[in-house]
Scaffold this motif. Structure first.
Motif, PDB file in Angstrom:
ATOM      1  N   GLY A  92     -14.990   3.047   2.464  1.00  0.00           N
ATOM      2  CA  GLY A  92     -14.240   4.286   2.585  1.00  0.00           C
ATOM      3  C   GLY A  92     -12.781   4.123   2.193  1.00  0.00           C
ATOM      4  N   GLU A  93     -12.080   5.250   2.195  1.00  0.00           N
ATOM      5  CA  GLU A  93     -10.650   5.239   1.879  1.00  0.00           C
ATOM      6  C   GLU A  93      -9.889   4.444   2.933  1.00  0.00           C
ATOM      7  OE1 GLU A  93      -6.911   8.257   0.955  1.00  0.00           O
ATOM      8  OE2 GLU A  93      -8.762   9.078   1.804  1.00  0.00           O
ATOM      9  N   ILE A  94      -8.962   3.643   2.471  1.00  0.00           N
ATOM     10  CA  ILE A  94      -8.081   2.922   3.395  1.00  0.00           C
ATOM     11  C   ILE A  94      -7.054   3.914   3.917  1.00  0.00           C
ATOM     12  CG2 ILE A  94      -6.332   1.119   3.618  1.00  0.00           C
ATOM     13  CD1 ILE A  94      -7.854  -0.391   1.379  1.00  0.00           C
ATOM     14  N   LYS A  95      -6.994   4.037   5.239  1.00  0.00           N
ATOM     15  CA  LYS A  95      -5.987   4.881   5.889  1.00  0.00           C
ATOM     16  C   LYS A  95      -5.186   3.998   6.835  1.00  0.00           C
ATOM     17  CE  LYS A  95      -8.649   9.055   5.357  1.00  0.00           C
ATOM     18  NZ  LYS A  95      -9.313  10.194   5.978  1.00  0.00           N
ATOM     19  N   LEU A 142       0.862  -1.180   0.000  1.00  0.00           N
ATOM     20  CA  LEU A 142       0.000   0.000   0.000  1.00  0.00           C
ATOM     21  C   LEU A 142       0.897   1.227   0.000  1.00  0.00           C
ATOM     22  CD1 LEU A 142      -2.686  -0.960   2.671  1.00  0.00           C
ATOM     23  CD2 LEU A 142      -3.026  -0.760   0.205  1.00  0.00           C
ATOM     24  N   PHE A 143       0.446   2.293  -0.663  1.00  0.00           N
ATOM     25  CA  PHE A 143       1.247   3.492  -0.836  1.00  0.00           C
ATOM     26  C   PHE A 143       0.615   4.699  -0.156  1.00  0.00           C
ATOM     27  CE2 PHE A 143       1.879   0.661  -4.356  1.00  0.00           C
ATOM     28  CZ  PHE A 143       3.247   0.680  -4.566  1.00  0.00           C
ATOM     29  N   ALA A 144       1.459   5.614   0.313  1.00  0.00           N
ATOM     30  CA  ALA A 144       0.981   6.886   0.850  1.00  0.00           C
ATOM     31  C   ALA A 144       0.461   7.743  -0.291  1.00  0.00           C
ATOM     32  CB  ALA A 144       2.103   7.618   1.584  1.00  0.00           C
ATOM     33  N   SER A 145      -0.653   8.422  -0.046  1.00  0.00           N
ATOM     34  CA  SER A 145      -1.229   9.347  -1.022  1.00  0.00           C
ATOM     35  C   SER A 145      -1.306  10.714  -0.345  1.00  0.00           C
ATOM     36  CB  SER A 145      -2.611   8.862  -1.456  1.00  0.00           C
ATOM     37  OG  SER A 145      -3.195   9.769  -2.349  1.00  0.00           O
ATOM     38  N   LEU A 146      -0.278  11.533  -0.571  1.00  0.00           N
ATOM     39  CA  LEU A 146      -0.130  12.792   0.162  1.00  0.00           C
ATOM     40  C   LEU A 146       0.098  13.973  -0.766  1.00  0.00           C
ATOM     41  CD1 LEU A 146       2.377  11.425   2.836  1.00  0.00           C
ATOM     42  CD2 LEU A 146      -0.051  11.896   3.206  1.00  0.00           C
ATOM     43  N   ASP A 147      -0.435  15.135  -0.382  1.00  0.00           N
ATOM     44  CA  ASP A 147      -0.151  16.378  -1.101  1.00  0.00           C
ATOM     45  C   ASP A 147       1.239  16.898  -0.763  1.00  0.00           C
ATOM     46  OD1 ASP A 147      -2.571  16.722  -2.494  1.00  0.00           O
ATOM     47  OD2 ASP A 147      -3.531  17.508  -0.699  1.00  0.00           O
ATOM     48  N   GLN A 148       1.661  16.640   0.471  1.00  0.00           N
ATOM     49  CA  GLN A 148       2.977  17.095   0.927  1.00  0.00           C
ATOM     50  C   GLN A 148       3.526  16.076   1.909  1.00  0.00           C
ATOM     51  OE1 GLN A 148       1.882  20.892   2.514  1.00  0.00           O
ATOM     52  NE2 GLN A 148       1.246  20.072   4.478  1.00  0.00           N
ATOM     53  N   ASP A 149       4.831  16.127   2.134  1.00  0.00           N
ATOM     54  CA  ASP A 149       5.464  15.193   3.062  1.00  0.00           C
ATOM     55  C   ASP A 149       4.818  15.273   4.441  1.00  0.00           C
ATOM     56  OD1 ASP A 149       7.193  14.464   1.057  1.00  0.00           O
ATOM     57  OD2 ASP A 149       8.940  15.496   1.887  1.00  0.00           O
ATOM     58  N   GLU A 177       4.611   9.795  17.991  1.00  0.00           N
ATOM     59  CA  GLU A 177       3.422  10.365  17.353  1.00  0.00           C
ATOM     60  C   GLU A 177       2.666   9.301  16.548  1.00  0.00           C
ATOM     61  OE1 GLU A 177       2.218  14.235  14.638  1.00  0.00           O
ATOM     62  OE2 GLU A 177       4.247  13.432  14.456  1.00  0.00           O
ATOM     63  N   ARG A 178       1.327   9.405  16.583  1.00  0.00           N
ATOM     64  CA  ARG A 178       0.454   8.543  15.792  1.00  0.00           C
ATOM     65  C   ARG A 178      -0.176   9.371  14.682  1.00  0.00           C
ATOM     66  NH1 ARG A 178      -3.053   6.652  20.767  1.00  0.00           N
ATOM     67  NH2 ARG A 178      -3.322   8.874  20.576  1.00  0.00           N
ATOM     68  N   VAL A 179      -0.258   8.783  13.494  1.00  0.00           N
ATOM     69  CA  VAL A 179      -0.819   9.483  12.335  1.00  0.00           C
ATOM     70  C   VAL A 179      -1.712   8.528  11.538  1.00  0.00           C
ATOM     71  CG1 VAL A 179       1.098  11.119  12.116  1.00  0.00           C
ATOM     72  CG2 VAL A 179       1.182   8.944  10.884  1.00  0.00           C
ATOM     73  N   ARG A 180      -2.593   9.141  10.720  1.00  0.00           N
ATOM     74  CA  ARG A 180      -3.384   8.397   9.734  1.00  0.00           C
ATOM     75  C   ARG A 180      -2.827   8.752   8.364  1.00  0.00           C
ATOM     76  NH1 ARG A 180      -9.735   9.374  11.227  1.00  0.00           N
ATOM     77  NH2 ARG A 180      -9.571   8.699  13.399  1.00  0.00           N
ATOM     78  N   VAL A 181      -2.309   7.769   7.670  1.00  0.00           N
ATOM     79  CA  VAL A 181      -1.725   8.022   6.354  1.00  0.00           C
ATOM     80  C   VAL A 181      -2.709   7.537   5.289  1.00  0.00           C
ATOM     81  CG1 VAL A 181       0.255   7.658   4.840  1.00  0.00           C
ATOM     82  CG2 VAL A 181       0.578   7.677   7.331  1.00  0.00           C
ATOM     83  N   PRO A 182      -3.237   8.452   4.476  1.00  0.00           N
ATOM     84  CA  PRO A 182      -4.180   8.052   3.438  1.00  0.00           C
ATOM     85  C   PRO A 182      -3.484   7.286   2.316  1.00  0.00           C
ATOM     86  CG  PRO A 182      -3.714  10.399   3.281  1.00  0.00           C
ATOM     87  CD  PRO A 182      -3.007   9.900   4.505  1.00  0.00           C
ATOM     88  N   THR A 183      -4.227   6.354   1.710  1.00  0.00           N
ATOM     89  CA  THR A 183      -3.690   5.585   0.584  1.00  0.00           C
ATOM     90  C   THR A 183      -4.276   6.013  -0.751  1.00  0.00           C
ATOM     91  OG1 THR A 183      -5.384   3.880   0.755  1.00  0.00           O
ATOM     92  CG2 THR A 183      -3.345   3.553   2.047  1.00  0.00           C
ATOM     93  N   GLU A 224      13.874   9.145  16.161  1.00  0.00           N
ATOM     94  CA  GLU A 224      14.059  10.259  15.226  1.00  0.00           C
ATOM     95  C   GLU A 224      12.800  10.470  14.403  1.00  0.00           C
ATOM     96  OE1 GLU A 224      17.466   9.453  12.817  1.00  0.00           O
ATOM     97  OE2 GLU A 224      18.794   9.166  14.533  1.00  0.00           O
ATOM     98  N   ASP A 225      12.639  11.692  13.889  1.00  0.00           N
ATOM     99  CA  ASP A 225      11.539  11.986  12.980  1.00  0.00           C
ATOM    100  C   ASP A 225      11.645  11.084  11.750  1.00  0.00           C
ATOM    101  OD1 ASP A 225      10.877  14.025  14.717  1.00  0.00           O
ATOM    102  OD2 ASP A 225      11.345  15.652  13.327  1.00  0.00           O
ATOM    103  N   VAL A 226      10.480  10.690  11.238  1.00  0.00           N
ATOM    104  CA  VAL A 226      10.428   9.920   9.994  1.00  0.00           C
ATOM    105  C   VAL A 226       9.562  10.708   9.019  1.00  0.00           C
ATOM    106  CG1 VAL A 226       9.694   7.779   8.888  1.00  0.00           C
ATOM    107  CG2 VAL A 226      10.675   7.710  11.193  1.00  0.00           C
ATOM    108  N   VAL A 227      10.063  10.879   7.800  1.00  0.00           N
ATOM    109  CA  VAL A 227       9.314  11.594   6.773  1.00  0.00           C
ATOM    110  C   VAL A 227       8.645  10.567   5.866  1.00  0.00           C
ATOM    111  CG1 VAL A 227       9.461  13.186   4.825  1.00  0.00           C
ATOM    112  CG2 VAL A 227      10.901  13.548   6.855  1.00  0.00           C
ATOM    113  N   VAL A 228       7.324  10.710   5.712  1.00  0.00           N
ATOM    114  CA  VAL A 228       6.567   9.881   4.783  1.00  0.00           C
ATOM    115  C   VAL A 228       6.208  10.773   3.594  1.00  0.00           C
ATOM    116  CG1 VAL A 228       4.487   8.487   4.432  1.00  0.00           C
ATOM    117  CG2 VAL A 228       5.631   8.483   6.673  1.00  0.00           C
ATOM    118  N   SER A 229       6.537  10.316   2.392  1.00  0.00           N
ATOM    119  CA  SER A 229       6.298  11.094   1.179  1.00  0.00           C
ATOM    120  C   SER A 229       5.259  10.415   0.301  1.00  0.00           C
ATOM    121  CB  SER A 229       7.597  11.248   0.384  1.00  0.00           C
ATOM    122  OG  SER A 229       8.570  11.920   1.147  1.00  0.00           O
ATOM    123  N   ASN A 230       4.659  11.189  -0.573  1.00  0.00           N
ATOM    124  CA  ASN A 230       3.706  10.644  -1.524  1.00  0.00           C
ATOM    125  C   ASN A 230       4.353   9.501  -2.304  1.00  0.00           C
ATOM    126  OD1 ASN A 230       1.192  10.680  -3.034  1.00  0.00           O
ATOM    127  ND2 ASN A 230       2.458  11.356  -4.745  1.00  0.00           N
TER     128      ASN A 230
END
Length: 154
Positions: A98-101, A36-43, A50-56, A110-116
């Motif tokens: 619904g959208e899979i998140k 599954l892939f991240a679907s993001l407008d920005q990093d 930290e907990r996040v919801r990453v849209p696919t 350390e911080d982790v950057v998730v990109s589109n």
């Protein structure tokens, strides 16, 4: 040898003009889960703890109620960056449209950057059985009995 495949319908979901969604795919012929892939407008920066919801960017339709989709962590992300699923395993029921998140947590330091387009999790499809629950006064005896949490050794 099981040769059966199921047909899973995929709907791409996009906000605005850009189509940022990717259809899941199996990285190898022996892979049990499709990426599954991240679907993001920005990093997205995920700070330690930290907990996040990453849209696919996708939604799915499963063929029937006897199949569910399960979202698992990618072992490489967990090992190298400390990113894990905050809910352990995500369960996608056959009637969810619904959208899979992907619910993620940064367990690293350390911080982790998730990109589109980053591969963030994997999805596997499995048969499920629905139970008929019957309340009883006693359960059948076994050698193990009520022993749990290490009762059979470490």
């Amino acid at each position: 040898m099981l040769e059966e495949r199921i047909r899973v319908k995929i709907k791409k979901i996009s906000d605005g003009d850009a189509d940022r969604s990717n259809v899941p795919f199996y990285a190898t012929t022996g892979a049990a889960g499709a990426d599954l892939f991240a679907s993001l407008d920005q990093d997205m920066v995920v700070r330690p703890g930290e907990r996040v919801r990453v849209p696919t960017g996708i939604a799915i339709e499963l063929p029937d109620p006897q199949v569910a989709a399960f979202v698992f962590a990618r072992s490489g992300l967990a090992d190298k960056k400390g990113l894990a699923l905050s809910n352990g395993v995500g369960v996608i029921d056959s009637d969810f449209r619904g959208e899979i998140k992907v619910l993620m947590i940064n367990l690293g330091n350390e911080d982790v950057v998730v990109s589109n387009g980053d591969r963030i999790a994997q999805i596997a499809f499995m048969p499920v059985c629905r139970a008929i629950f019957t309340e009883v006064d006693d359960l059948g005896d076994t050698l193990r009995g009520e022993g749990g949490f290490g009762s059979t050794g470490l």
